[in-house]
Design a protein around this motif. Structure first.
Motif, PDB file in Angstrom:
ATOM      1  N   GLU A  58      40.323  40.021  43.567  1.00  0.00           N
ATOM      2  CA  GLU A  58      40.313  41.382  44.089  1.00  0.00           C
ATOM      3  C   GLU A  58      38.990  42.065  43.764  1.00  0.00           C
ATOM      4  N   ILE A  59      38.508  42.839  44.716  1.00  0.00           N
ATOM      5  CA  ILE A  59      37.262  43.595  44.549  1.00  0.00           C
ATOM      6  C   ILE A  59      37.600  45.070  44.438  1.00  0.00           C
ATOM      7  N   PHE A  60      37.027  45.725  43.429  1.00  0.00           N
ATOM      8  CA  PHE A  60      37.234  47.159  43.244  1.00  0.00           C
ATOM      9  C   PHE A  60      35.916  47.828  42.876  1.00  0.00           C
ATOM     10  N   ALA A  61      35.888  49.146  43.003  1.00  0.00           N
ATOM     11  CA  ALA A  61      34.691  49.927  42.672  1.00  0.00           C
ATOM     12  C   ALA A  61      34.907  50.663  41.360  1.00  0.00           C
ATOM     13  N   ARG A  62      33.791  51.053  40.759  1.00  0.00           N
ATOM     14  CA  ARG A  62      33.883  51.719  39.466  1.00  0.00           C
ATOM     15  C   ARG A  62      33.843  53.241  39.555  1.00  0.00           C
ATOM     16  N   LYS A  63      33.599  53.777  40.752  1.00  0.00           N
ATOM     17  CA  LYS A  63      33.655  55.222  40.936  1.00  0.00           C
ATOM     18  C   LYS A  63      34.097  55.511  42.365  1.00  0.00           C
ATOM     19  N   PRO A  64      34.502  56.727  42.666  1.00  0.00           N
ATOM     20  CA  PRO A  64      35.024  57.026  44.007  1.00  0.00           C
ATOM     21  C   PRO A  64      33.938  56.987  45.068  1.00  0.00           C
ATOM     22  N   GLY A  65      34.364  56.812  46.320  1.00  0.00           N
ATOM     23  CA  GLY A  65      33.381  56.784  47.393  1.00  0.00           C
ATOM     24  C   GLY A  65      34.020  56.540  48.744  1.00  0.00           C
ATOM     25  N   MET A 312      30.395  47.344  42.378  1.00  0.00           N
ATOM     26  CA  MET A 312      31.611  46.643  42.771  1.00  0.00           C
ATOM     27  C   MET A 312      31.837  45.455  41.831  1.00  0.00           C
ATOM     28  N   THR A 313      33.087  45.162  41.584  1.00  0.00           N
ATOM     29  CA  THR A 313      33.452  44.047  40.703  1.00  0.00           C
ATOM     30  C   THR A 313      34.513  43.195  41.387  1.00  0.00           C
ATOM     31  N   MET A 314      34.387  41.875  41.248  1.00  0.00           N
ATOM     32  CA  MET A 314      35.431  40.977  41.737  1.00  0.00           C
ATOM     33  C   MET A 314      36.087  40.292  40.546  1.00  0.00           C
ATOM     34  N   ASP A 315      37.384  40.466  40.412  1.00  0.00           N
ATOM     35  CA  ASP A 315      38.162  39.828  39.346  1.00  0.00           C
ATOM     36  C   ASP A 315      39.129  38.818  39.936  1.00  0.00           C
ATOM     37  N   ILE A 316      39.274  37.691  39.284  1.00  0.00           N
ATOM     38  CA  ILE A 316      40.341  36.760  39.630  1.00  0.00           C
ATOM     39  C   ILE A 316      41.615  37.262  38.971  1.00  0.00           C
ATOM     40  N   LYS A 317      42.658  37.471  39.781  1.00  0.00           N
ATOM     41  CA  LYS A 317      43.896  38.082  39.294  1.00  0.00           C
ATOM     42  C   LYS A 317      45.056  37.098  39.194  1.00  0.00           C
ATOM     43  N   GLU A 318      44.936  35.980  39.932  1.00  0.00           N
ATOM     44  CA  GLU A 318      45.951  34.931  39.841  1.00  0.00           C
ATOM     45  C   GLU A 318      45.271  33.575  39.964  1.00  0.00           C
ATOM     46  N   VAL A 319      45.783  32.578  39.254  1.00  0.00           N
ATOM     47  CA  VAL A 319      45.349  31.190  39.393  1.00  0.00           C
ATOM     48  C   VAL A 319      46.598  30.336  39.596  1.00  0.00           C
TER      49      VAL A 319
END
Length: 343
Positions: A58-65, A312-319
């Motif tokens: 999942e990709i998320f941002a660190r501040k609003p926009g 932006m950050t991409m984290d692996i949330k499930e394997v």
């Protein structure tokens, strides 16, 4: 050259000699703009026979926009054996909102993390700044004049993002073509300086322009802005759509008092129909003041083009179906009702 998936794939590509120092579309789609450690990661995972692990990222941002850049991400991921969900371009987001979700073998998309995040970060930053300008304009139109402040390779990307954020037009020819709108703008000081007189340029401008073209004449090159505005209005009459104020900072820039004076003198002389277009280092706070003073439209450059990228950050949330997360993050998928499946 095929898409890179291993350190071996980039052997022998050093000393690339180019006149323009930017990545091509092929470079990006082949993975050459990745951080090298993602290739090293794939080599390690392959040695462990884990490169095709089914992951959900999942990709998320660190501040609003305002979200922008998904079309380029779609181009990078097109044809891969994966599922992708994303929010629509132009949607607002808050910190940590899931903006994109990708599910499939890690080897299918891992190498594109760098390029995806960069595309989203820059475009969303520009779109967000444009939205701030739109709010300051309070219904009045503005054009993006920011192409001169960024590398030409990304000028169309920036101006497209500006339109997503709310700009009514762009000046860059290629950007307009890609968006499907006619590029627009006024005249530069160069025309007046070369010709030696603004009125002479205005006459020629009027003669060579199509009947339906909105003639906007720059009035701060040689004479007092009020005097020049009246001269041009008397010469062009109903053909004059607007005068443009772009007074340089060396003379104090465009001020609310100047706008009020120009508006008053135009009206007194019977040119109520002539609008006032303002440009020159505009920021939202100044736009509000100039709008209240009587400015009708705006040209905004560096406030949009110079906007900071939204990290932006991409984290692996499930394997393989099991929730995972690095320390400090929440394991498992983070739901967002704005997500839509795109493929």
């Amino acid at each position: 050259m095929k898409q890179v998936k291993s350190l071996k794939d980039i052997e022998g590509i050093s000393n690339i000699d180019r006149e323009i120092h930017s990545a091509t579309h092929d470079d990006i789609l082949k993975g050459l703009t990745t951080d090298v450690y993602f290739l090293r990661t794939l080599d390690i995972l392959e040695s462990m026979k884990l490169e095709d692990s089914i992951v959900t990222a999942e990709i998320f941002a660190r501040k609003p926009g305002i979200f922008a850049g998904i079309e380029e991400v779609k181009a990078m991921l097109k044809g891969k054996d994966i599922e992708v969900w994303a929010v629509d371009e132009g949607e607002s987001f808050e910190p940590k909102d899931t903006l994109i979700r990708i599910k499939g073998p890690y080897s299918e998309f891992g190498v594109f993390e760098t390029a995806m995040l960069g595309s989203l970060a820059s475009a969303s930053g520009w779109a967000t700044a444009s939205k701030e300008v739109k709010e300051a304009c309070d219904g009045k139109p503005f054009l993006c004049f920011g192409a001169r402040h960024v590398h030409p390779a990304v000028a169309p990307v920036m101006e497209r993002a500006a339109v997503i954020g709310g700009a009514n037009g762009v000046s860059c020819v290629l950007a307009g073509s890609m968006i499907g709108i006619d590029p627009t703008g006024t005249l530069p000081h160069a025309a007046m300086l070369i010709a030696g007189d603004t009125l002479d340029v205005a006459k020629a401008y009027n003669e060579v322009s199509p009947e339906d073209h909105k003639r906007i004449v720059l009035v701060d090159t040689f004479k007092d802005e009020v005097e020049e505005s009246i001269r041009i209005a008397k010469e062009l009459g109903d053909k004059l759509y607007a005068i443009r104020l772009d007074t340089p900072s060396e003379r104090g820039g465009v001020t609310p008092n100047l706008v009020r004076e120009v508006r008053s003198k135009l009206d007194i002389n019977g040119f109520e129909n002539v609008k006032i277009f303002v440009s020159g280092g505009l920021k939202p706070e100044k736009i509000k003041l100039l709008s209240e003073a009587g400015a009708d439209s705006f040209g905004v450059g560096s406030y949009i083009s110079g906007a900071s990228a939204i990290d932006m950050t991409m984290d692996i949330k499930e394997v393989n179906g099991q929730p995972v997360a690095k320390r400090g993050r929440i394991p498992g998928m983070i739901e967002n009702k704005k997500l839509k499946k795109i493929f």
